[in-house]
Enzyme design. Structure first.
Site, PDB file in Angstrom:
ATOM      1  CG  LEU A 212      -1.645   1.333   1.428  1.00  0.00           C
ATOM      2  CD1 LEU A 212      -2.841   1.456   0.435  1.00  0.00           C
ATOM      3  CD2 LEU A 212      -2.269   1.320   2.790  1.00  0.00           C
TER       4      LEU A 212
ATOM      5  N   GLY B  26       0.840   7.948  -6.899  1.00  0.00           N
ATOM      6  CA  GLY B  26       1.173   8.774  -8.395  1.00  0.00           C
ATOM      7  C   GLY B  26       2.715   9.524  -8.302  1.00  0.00           C
TER       8      GLY B  26
ATOM      9  CB  SER C 260       8.112   2.267  -9.119  1.00  0.00           C
ATOM     10  OG  SER C 260       6.845   2.514 -10.077  1.00  0.00           O
TER      11      SER C 260
ATOM     12  CD  GLU D 111      -1.880 -13.987   0.168  1.00  0.00           C
ATOM     13  OE1 GLU D 111      -2.944 -14.542   0.743  1.00  0.00           O
ATOM     14  OE2 GLU D 111      -0.911 -13.876   0.643  1.00  0.00           O
TER      15      GLU D 111
END
Length: 467
Positions: free
Chosen positions: A250, A257, A262, A283
């Site tokens: 999360l 953005g 990443s 998962e």
């Protein structure tokens, strides 16, 4: 039917009053999604500020029993404020009136505690105080963590310090001091923003937290806050390796953005390589996360020289002729040695690599429009194989009974069919075959759309993935 007679009232007698039967008024309720708003704030000045926008959580209706509605209130509004510094929360509940209707009155306190547990406080004043009293919560919690980097780990395991200029990732074993308490405060964020996710078992020492920490310089001491995190499980693979499974990831909505997701994945990929695990799996990834993950892996694979000859070979074969006109279409899957090289060097598991392989071929076709029909045939073949759960081109063993006077029940021959086709003239055609073909076509179109989206993003030179 015998009716009970009533004595007639005399001329001077007042008529008896009839008893009125009461019915609870019908209550249609209100959906939780319609009356609850979530706000992430980092200072007490932001609470109730019109400049702060609410963030969109997962389906809040799922947290309320039955049909996901709240009953017994008129004009109900619930504003939930979450302190992104201490991870405490406060629910500001207002309504015009209550109605004890046919569905009763929803216990809002109990329902909200099911989401926020011990992080929710009772009063607004108590919540506002957490911005000062709990200011150093994150800093204290991660002080014994290990700072990780996208390039390499520094090996430090104590007194983790975060560079002010960039968010950094700190790893904590779930069994280490403070990690369990910290994760317990992260659980509401998991429930609210990670679709379909459940809390991890904080008593299992094989869980690790990777915390994306932002350090903000202020007049007083620096302010630490969590802007994202992932939970990863390490498990044994026979005979002597470990695998990493990413279970939850999360980036808080207000920080999405900006490339932080990443960066977090780059750190995790580097850990998998430097610690030489068998591979990295995910998962049940969401569609959004799978897109991000694939974009990252495609960039890694495009610079991985050992598989370039295999990509060139597949592209040359595909561009030679009209594959769509052939009865048997080659699979165009990577050779086993390429799969093994990618797994061993990049820790990309086979399933993920096969998805990336399709995109790598797409990117190598030039011009793509000239070969799109044949490429679509290849993808159709892949999708059909995925649906069947087996390789439709693999020769299949067939058993055919043959006459015998020796032992009729045990007389048969076994042979392999040619080109994976069963030599049976009594093939029954599924009555729903047109529907199946239409479903297959839709799945292929969806797969092509996903491939094009990834290809478009990674093809833009010099563009950093903003996720």
């Amino acid at each position: 039917m015998v009716q009970k007679q009533q004595a007639s009232a005399g001329p001077g007698t007042e008529p008896k009053k009839r008893r009125r039967v009461g019915f609870s008024p019908a209550d249609t309720g209100v959906e939780a999604n319609e009356c609850i708003k979530i706000y992430l704030v980092s200072s007490k000045e932001e609470v109730d500020s019109s400049d702060i926008s609410s963030v969109k959580p997962v389906d809040l209706n799922d947290f309320f029993d039955g049909d996901g509605k709240i009953y017994g209130y008129q004009g109900l509004k619930i504003n939930v404020w979450i302190n992104s510094i201490s991870l405490h929360s406060y629910a500001d509940i207002t309504y015009q009136s209550t109605i004890n209707g046919d569905k009763g009155i929803t216990d809002l306190k109990s329902a909200l505690q099911n989401i926020f547990a011990e992080t929710i406080v009772d009063t607004k004043d108590e919540f506002l105080q957490t911005f000062s009293t709990q200011r150093d919560f994150i800093r204290n919690m991660v002080s014994n963590g290990e700072v990780m980097h996208a390039g390499a780990t520094d090996g430090s395991s104590k007194n983790a310090e975060v560079v002010p200029s960039d968010p950094q990732v700190i790893r904590m074993e779930i069994g280490s001091p403070n990690a369990g308490l910290l994760y317990s405060r992260l659980v509401p964020l998991v429930l609210l923003f990670v679709d379909g996710s459940n809390p991890i078992d904080v008593t299992d020492p094989d869980w690790h937290l990777y915390l994306l920490i932002q350090k903000k310089e202020e007049k007083e001491d620096p302010l630490y806050r969590i802007v994202g995190f992932t939970a990863i499980y390490k498990f044994y693979r026979y005979p002597d390796r470990l695998r990493m499974r990413l279970s939850q990831i999360l980036v808080l909505p207000s920080f999405q953005g900006k490339g932080l997701g990443s960066y977090l994945m780059e750190v995790v990929n580097n850990v998998a390589i430097t610690e030489n695990v068998y591979d990295l799996t995910v998962e049940e990834p969401s569609e959004k996360f799978q897109h991000i993950r694939t974009c990252i892996d495609i960039n890694r694979l495009r610079s991985f020289d050992p598989i370039k000859p295999d990509i060139d070979s597949a592209v040359q074969t595909l561009t030679k002729g009209k594959l769509s006109k052939k009865a048997q279409i080659p699979r165009f899957t990577p050779p086993l040695n390429a799969i093994e090289k990618v797994r061993e060097s990049l820790k990309i598991n086979k399933k993920q690599f096969l998805k990336c392989w399709e995109i790598l071929i797409y990117l190598a076709l030039d011009p793509i429009d000239k070969y799109m029909e044949d490429y679509t045939s290849v993808i159709t073949n892949h999708v059909r194989t995925d649906i069947l759960g087996k390789d439709i081109e693999t020769p299949k063993k067939q058993v055919v009974d043959v006459p015998s006077s020796f032992e009729p029940e045990a007389s048969f021959v076994v042979f392999k069919s040619v080109n994976g086709e069963e030599a049976n003239t009594n093939v029954q055609v599924d009555e729903n075959k047109p529907d199946q073909e239409q479903q297959l076509k839709q799945l292929v179109e969806e797969r092509i759309r996903e491939i094009k989206l990834v290809a478009e993003k990674v093809s833009k030179s010099g563009q950093t993935l903003k996720v």
